[in-house]
Design an enzyme around this catalytic site. Sequence first.
Site, PDB file in Angstrom:
ATOM      1  N   TYR A  15      -5.244  29.476 -42.936  1.00  0.00           N
ATOM      2  CA  TYR A  15      -3.554  29.771 -43.182  1.00  0.00           C
ATOM      3  C   TYR A  15      -2.562  30.481 -41.934  1.00  0.00           C
ATOM      4  O   TYR A  15      -1.985  30.825 -41.904  1.00  0.00           O
ATOM      5  CB  TYR A  15      -3.712  29.947 -44.997  1.00  0.00           C
ATOM      6  CG  TYR A  15      -4.421  28.288 -45.388  1.00  0.00           C
ATOM      7  CD1 TYR A  15      -3.080  27.386 -45.494  1.00  0.00           C
ATOM      8  CD2 TYR A  15      -4.938  28.851 -46.035  1.00  0.00           C
ATOM      9  CE1 TYR A  15      -4.138  26.238 -45.450  1.00  0.00           C
ATOM     10  CE2 TYR A  15      -5.843  27.766 -46.588  1.00  0.00           C
ATOM     11  CZ  TYR A  15      -5.401  26.794 -46.608  1.00  0.00           C
ATOM     12  OH  TYR A  15      -5.909  25.502 -47.539  1.00  0.00           O
ATOM     13  N   HIS A  20       3.910  27.367 -43.618  1.00  0.00           N
ATOM     14  CA  HIS A  20       4.389  27.877 -45.078  1.00  0.00           C
ATOM     15  C   HIS A  20       3.801  29.316 -45.473  1.00  0.00           C
ATOM     16  O   HIS A  20       4.158  29.895 -46.939  1.00  0.00           O
ATOM     17  CB  HIS A  20       2.887  27.015 -45.490  1.00  0.00           C
ATOM     18  CG  HIS A  20       3.066  26.237 -46.829  1.00  0.00           C
ATOM     19  ND1 HIS A  20       4.772  25.746 -47.297  1.00  0.00           N
ATOM     20  CD2 HIS A  20       2.235  25.711 -47.752  1.00  0.00           C
ATOM     21  CE1 HIS A  20       4.492  24.931 -48.550  1.00  0.00           C
ATOM     22  NE2 HIS A  20       2.788  25.567 -48.508  1.00  0.00           N
TER      23      HIS A  20
END
Length: 185
Positions: A15, A20
């Site tokens: 990630y 995000h």
Amino acid sequence: MKYLVAGLGNIGPDYDGTRHNIGFEVLDALCEANEIKFESARYGDLAKYKFKGRTFFLLKPSTFMNLSGNAVRYWLTKEKIADENLLVITDDIALPFGKLRMRKKGSHGGHNGLRHIEEVLGTPVYTRIRFGVGKDFPKGQQVHYVLGKWTEEQKASIERPVKKAIDMIKGFATIGVDRTMNQYN
């Protein structure tokens, strides 16, 4: 005065550098600029930042985005921080890339991290900075977009809005939410 600033994101190398995780990126930049290190703690990585007589607990939850409320509630309770001294930083596809918007309250707008915080705290009344990541994705591809990496163009121009977000964090605690919103929104 004590404040909790929760930058939302997902943990793990898969990630890193995704849209995000902009909440993590803002807090990382604040710590880097002030030579502060995060330490592993319960429900996330935590750093302490002092500015103009205020103490900020900077939190990157390890609960993954959709369970962020657990980490937020734990640290608010543990450090005896009032809900009005909570600031959450998150991505927002409804805002153009790099646009920032601070609000004292509001809906989760479909954002699962904000939804969980609202459920756990029992209120939508907490301050948040929404960081625009744009919405350059085909219909039905929202999840892939927010979990996707920044484009080269976005990477090249992200520094300025990240610095602005840091200024908004400082303003939140020093001049208050209303004046910060008037100055930066």
